[in-house]
Design an enzyme around this catalytic site. Structure first.
Site, PDB file in Angstrom:
ATOM      1  N   GLU A   9       0.381  -1.209   0.006  1.00  0.00           N
ATOM      2  CA  GLU A   9       0.470  -0.003   0.062  1.00  0.00           C
ATOM      3  C   GLU A   9       0.844   1.125   0.341  1.00  0.00           C
ATOM      4  O   GLU A   9       0.246   2.283  -0.981  1.00  0.00           O
ATOM      5  CB  GLU A   9      -0.979   0.742   1.603  1.00  0.00           C
ATOM      6  CG  GLU A   9      -2.116  -1.315   0.812  1.00  0.00           C
ATOM      7  CD  GLU A   9      -2.606  -0.930   2.713  1.00  0.00           C
ATOM      8  OE1 GLU A   9      -2.950   0.014   2.746  1.00  0.00           O
ATOM      9  OE2 GLU A   9      -3.403  -1.669   2.683  1.00  0.00           O
ATOM     10  N   ASP A  82      -1.701  -4.589   3.297  1.00  0.00           N
ATOM     11  CA  ASP A  82      -1.982  -4.370   4.876  1.00  0.00           C
ATOM     12  C   ASP A  82      -2.507  -5.857   5.517  1.00  0.00           C
ATOM     13  O   ASP A  82      -3.298  -5.880   4.817  1.00  0.00           O
ATOM     14  CB  ASP A  82      -2.968  -3.533   5.031  1.00  0.00           C
ATOM     15  CG  ASP A  82      -1.083  -2.073   5.302  1.00  0.00           C
ATOM     16  OD1 ASP A  82       0.031  -2.525   4.776  1.00  0.00           O
ATOM     17  OD2 ASP A  82      -1.623  -1.013   5.807  1.00  0.00           O
ATOM     18  N   ASP A  84      -5.691  -6.632   7.052  1.00  0.00           N
ATOM     19  CA  ASP A  84      -6.759  -5.946   8.108  1.00  0.00           C
ATOM     20  C   ASP A  84      -7.569  -6.052   6.994  1.00  0.00           C
ATOM     21  O   ASP A  84      -7.266  -6.521   5.698  1.00  0.00           O
ATOM     22  CB  ASP A  84      -6.122  -4.818   8.830  1.00  0.00           C
ATOM     23  CG  ASP A  84      -5.772  -3.999   7.289  1.00  0.00           C
ATOM     24  OD1 ASP A  84      -6.251  -4.275   6.661  1.00  0.00           O
ATOM     25  OD2 ASP A  84      -5.727  -2.961   8.241  1.00  0.00           O
ATOM     26  N   GLU A  86      -9.094  -3.531   5.850  1.00  0.00           N
ATOM     27  CA  GLU A  86      -9.125  -2.758   4.378  1.00  0.00           C
ATOM     28  C   GLU A  86      -8.087  -3.229   3.464  1.00  0.00           C
ATOM     29  O   GLU A  86      -7.995  -3.020   2.377  1.00  0.00           O
ATOM     30  CB  GLU A  86      -8.787  -1.752   4.793  1.00  0.00           C
ATOM     31  CG  GLU A  86      -9.855  -0.258   5.855  1.00  0.00           C
ATOM     32  CD  GLU A  86     -11.318  -0.185   4.957  1.00  0.00           C
ATOM     33  OE1 GLU A  86     -11.155  -0.325   3.769  1.00  0.00           O
ATOM     34  OE2 GLU A  86     -12.238  -0.760   5.764  1.00  0.00           O
ATOM     35  N   TYR A 299       5.308   2.441  10.647  1.00  0.00           N
ATOM     36  CA  TYR A 299       4.240   2.848  10.049  1.00  0.00           C
ATOM     37  C   TYR A 299       4.007   4.038  10.979  1.00  0.00           C
ATOM     38  O   TYR A 299       3.436   3.665  12.645  1.00  0.00           O
ATOM     39  CB  TYR A 299       3.758   2.157   9.964  1.00  0.00           C
ATOM     40  CG  TYR A 299       2.587   2.553   8.451  1.00  0.00           C
ATOM     41  CD1 TYR A 299       2.922   3.459   7.819  1.00  0.00           C
ATOM     42  CD2 TYR A 299       1.357   2.791   9.096  1.00  0.00           C
ATOM     43  CE1 TYR A 299       1.617   3.965   6.881  1.00  0.00           C
ATOM     44  CE2 TYR A 299       0.351   2.623   8.189  1.00  0.00           C
ATOM     45  CZ  TYR A 299       0.562   3.461   6.907  1.00  0.00           C
ATOM     46  OH  TYR A 299      -0.254   4.334   6.452  1.00  0.00           O
ATOM     47  N   ARG A 301       0.135   5.408  11.330  1.00  0.00           N
ATOM     48  CA  ARG A 301      -0.973   4.792  10.704  1.00  0.00           C
ATOM     49  C   ARG A 301      -1.359   3.255  11.919  1.00  0.00           C
ATOM     50  O   ARG A 301      -1.138   2.256  11.063  1.00  0.00           O
ATOM     51  CB  ARG A 301      -1.480   5.036  10.087  1.00  0.00           C
ATOM     52  CG  ARG A 301      -1.822   6.468   9.870  1.00  0.00           C
ATOM     53  CD  ARG A 301      -2.342   6.958   8.568  1.00  0.00           C
ATOM     54  NE  ARG A 301      -1.578   6.539   7.273  1.00  0.00           N
ATOM     55  CZ  ARG A 301      -1.233   7.593   6.370  1.00  0.00           C
ATOM     56  NH1 ARG A 301      -1.244   9.055   6.931  1.00  0.00           N
ATOM     57  NH2 ARG A 301      -0.510   7.358   5.996  1.00  0.00           N
ATOM     58  N   HIS A 346      -0.191  -2.893  11.951  1.00  0.00           N
ATOM     59  CA  HIS A 346       0.965  -2.663  11.810  1.00  0.00           C
ATOM     60  C   HIS A 346       2.080  -3.102  13.572  1.00  0.00           C
ATOM     61  O   HIS A 346       1.182  -3.047  14.567  1.00  0.00           O
ATOM     62  CB  HIS A 346       1.162  -1.374  11.937  1.00  0.00           C
ATOM     63  CG  HIS A 346       0.586  -1.108  10.422  1.00  0.00           C
ATOM     64  ND1 HIS A 346       1.438  -1.412   9.279  1.00  0.00           N
ATOM     65  CD2 HIS A 346      -0.465  -0.487  10.189  1.00  0.00           C
ATOM     66  CE1 HIS A 346       0.208  -1.303   8.183  1.00  0.00           C
ATOM     67  NE2 HIS A 346      -0.722  -0.407   8.198  1.00  0.00           N
TER      68      HIS A 346
END
Length: 670
Positions: A9, A82, A84, A86, A299, A301, A346
């Site tokens: 991403e 990632d 997860d 999303e 990372y 976020r 993350h």
DNA sequence: CAGTGAGCGAGCTTCCGCTTGACTT
């Protein structure tokens, strides 16, 4: 040349991963989502099983074509978005957009989904060897989330345009954020401050430094916070204390310890940067982004406090060699993420290399340096030994009827506090006290206090409150604050969020008519249902229907009955042209004064905030007072991008400019 | 931190969650 393609991403993450894979790998970034519902229409067919229409936003077009080309040339594709919900959806959308999976028989490209749980060489190489199929259930959970948010937001917002004014918005996250701020304000309005008094004595033992004791008992009765209600009562007590003798009657000591904080997540970093540096959530994220892109931190976020074992070892080695073994926690500290429904895609926010001390990193930017220092300190401290304290409480009798109490705290061992300090937590030392010690009275004080209303939220505390309820995600905390400010629902006053009239109006309308949507538990309820979709026990369209059908019914029965709220603010002014009343309206560029005689009378005038008005007055005064020193023309007050200033009246012939002192720059908008 | 230069506006707005630049409204 043939290669294996890895799609992630974030481009910065891609650069790191590229280093860990061989030269036969190529890594590209999707830059987040590559497809979404269309912005200009609902994009969900509520009559046809909620079938979504996905489009590639203009910004993502170039990326998709780049990916397409790379996929065509690659002999194997790894979707490494990632790990997860999303990320799974992004992988699926990428696959759809670039033609993976949909290819003709015999022409299928080999591809698989891989998930990196932390960005280390070992983990990346390990994960790339274990590709799997895209998890359709997880993708469907994301689709349900997306579709519910769209249906809720795009159904409720137009009601606000009709009933209040255009441009307003409602949504699962922002509306709850506003509700919190509004309800806090109402608590404050309802709050009645109560007066109370405290009585304190400064005492000393022999030549010791004086210390403070507070009156806690009178005639065997405890003095609590609100016990003494007036100065009269306080003075009545004091009169008996001036000449009393002060004797220690009890000394109790107790050891205590404190563990370090967990490593940073997005929300705790934002909170800490707010309290220690005074930064907004947005500011913090911008600086963190730069550190991340420079490879200095992981990372930014994230909702996880996890740190991979190899890095924990590196942190512990650093502590042992630079601070000494006694500062090292006896075993590795493992932190658990407490946040509801955290997705933990993350690691925690930490320095990429713990041995990089903030002073040795050579960061030239002062802000980057400050934020890195916070992150580094928090990370190192998280593996350090407990801080140990000695707490002392002494009871002191004053005459026969009064008891004072004094407490002290002494640091026995600083532990993690050696590198991680909070201004509010210092030592408070008492002299060595023993029972029967006689103390000298230095000074007797009685002080007036008032109980305080609950404080308004700051960005940081509002984010914390949302996170505790599982509302919003690390990537949206800062943008959500921007949204509720942009809409005019709240304003920032001395760093605190205060609701505006329209915030009250919107909140009350939603609460009265659609209470389920802005219920504090709505998101949590949805998340539970999304979990059911993810584990395959429920259909995603059924979950969407569950939320949408009741909402649709409510809108159908209620929307027409909701009374139109007058959103124009009234003024005492009359129109200078037609003498009808003047009101304050809202347009594309904010508030403006307008005549109620519209459309017959078209009088308007810009709305100036108090600050702008003051600037304008000042600029006009300066302009009147003198002439242009360069060409002798009259000077005029003008408004520019950065506030009011004085310029030459014969502009553009003469470009003379004078700044107004104390002129505050207008906030730059996104 | 320096730099700044209209006057309009009242019908096409809005969600949440991923991710970075492009950008002057």
């Amino acid at each position: 040349m043939a290669y294996k393609l890895v799609i992630v991403e974030s481009p910065a993450k891609g650069r790191t991963i590229e280093k860990y894979l061989g030269s036969d790998y190529r890594v590209l970034a999707s830059f987040g989502h590559v497809r979404d519902l269309p912005k200009g229409s609902m994009g969900v067919d509520t009559k046809k099983d909620y079938a979504p229409t996905y489009v590639t936003p203009p910004k993502a077009k170039k990326i998709v074509s780049t990916l397409k080309k790379a996929v065509a040339e690659a002999d194997k594709v790894f979707l490494a978005t990632d790990p997860d919900r999303e990320g799974e959806a992004i992988a699926w959308h990428v696959a759809q957009s670039v033609g993976l999976g949909g290819a003709k028989k015999g022409k299928e490209k080999e591809y698989g989904r891989v998930a990196f749980h932390s960005i280390t060489k070992e983990e990346v190489q390990n994960a790339i060897g274990k590709p799997r199929a895209i998890d359709v259930n997880l993708v469907n959970a994301q689709q349900a989330r997306r579709v519910i948010d769209r249906l809720v937001g795009y159904s409720l917002s137009p009601i606000l345009w009709k009933k209040i004014y255009k441009g307003l918005s409602a949504g699962r996250v922002q509306s709850v954020a506003v509700r919190l701020v509004v309800e806090r304000e109402r608590e404050r309005d309802a709050f009645k401050a109560e007066e109370y008094w405290t009585i304190e004595a400064d005492l000393k033992k022999g030549k010791s430094a004086p210390f403070t004791a507070i009156l806690t008992k009178v005639d065997g009765k405890a003095i609590e916070k609100l016990s003494i209600k007036s100065e009269k009562e306080a003075q009545a007590i004091i009169s008996g204390l001036e000449r009393a003798s002060y004797t220690v009657v009890d000394v109790a000591t107790k050891e205590s310890k404190r563990q370090p904080y967990a490593p940073f997540t997005t929300s705790t970093l934002q909170q800490e940067a707010s309290s220690k540096l005074g930064w907004s959530a947005r500011q913090t994220m911008q600086v963190a982004q730069r550190l991340y892109e420079a490879g200095k931190i992981t990372y930014m976020r994230t909702d996880s406090v996890f740190i991979n074992p190899a890095t924990i070892s590196a942190i512990r080695k650093y502590i042992q060699t630079t601070l000494g073994k006694e500062y090292l926690a006896s075993g590795a500290r493992i932190y658990k993420t407490k946040t509801k429904k955290a997705q933990e895609a993350h690691e925690a926010i930490r320095p990429s290399y713990p041995k990089n001390h903030p002073d040795s990193l050579g960061l030239s930017d002062a802000k980057e340096q400050k934020l890195y220092r916070l992150i580094w300190q928090r990370t190192i401290a998280s593996q350090m030994a407990d801080a140990k304290y000695l707490n002392t409480t002494a009871q002191i009798a004053a005459g026969k009827n009064y008891i004072f109490s004094a407490s002290g705290i002494k640091v026995l061992f600083a532990g993690w506090r050696k590198i991680y300090n909070n201004a509010t937590e210092g030592e408070k030392l008492l002299p060595e006290l023993q029972v029967k010690d006689i103390l000298d009275l230095v000074k007797l004080r009685h002080e007036q206090h008032f109980t305080q209303p609950p404080a308004r939220y700051s960005e940081a505390t509002l984010i914390k409150a949302l996170e505790e309820r599982g509302i919003g995600r690390p990537s949206t905390y800062a943008p959500t604050m921007a949204t509720i400010l942009d809409r005019g629902y709240v304003v920032k006053e001395a760093g605190r969020l205060k609701p505006e009239q329209v915030g009250f109006l919107v909140n009350d309308l939603l609460l009265a008519n659609f209470p389920e949507i802005i219920d504090y538990d709505f998101t949590a309820k949805i998340e539970n249902e999304l979990d059911d979709i993810a584990d395959g026990s429920r259909k995603w369209t059924e979950v969407v229907a569950n939320t949408y059908l009741p909402l649709e019914k409510q809108i159908a029965t209620k929307a027409d009955k909701i009374e139109r709220v007058k959103s124009e603010e009234e003024t005492d002014e009359k129109c200078p042209q037609c003498s009808k009343p003047i009101v304050i309206k809202r347009g594309k560029y904010g508030k403006f004064y307008a005549c109620t005689g519209f459309p017959e009378c078209r009088y308007t005038r810009p709305f100036l905030t108090e600050q702008q008005q003051k600037q304008k007055d000042k600029a006009e005064a300066v302009a009147r007072a003198k002439k242009c020193p360069e060409c002798q023309s009259l000077l005029v007050a003008r408004q520019g991008r950065f506030g009011w200033f004085v310029g030459c009246g014969s502009y553009p012939k003469c470009k003379y400019i004078e700044n107004i002192k104390g002129n505050v720059a207008k906030k730059a908008k996104a």
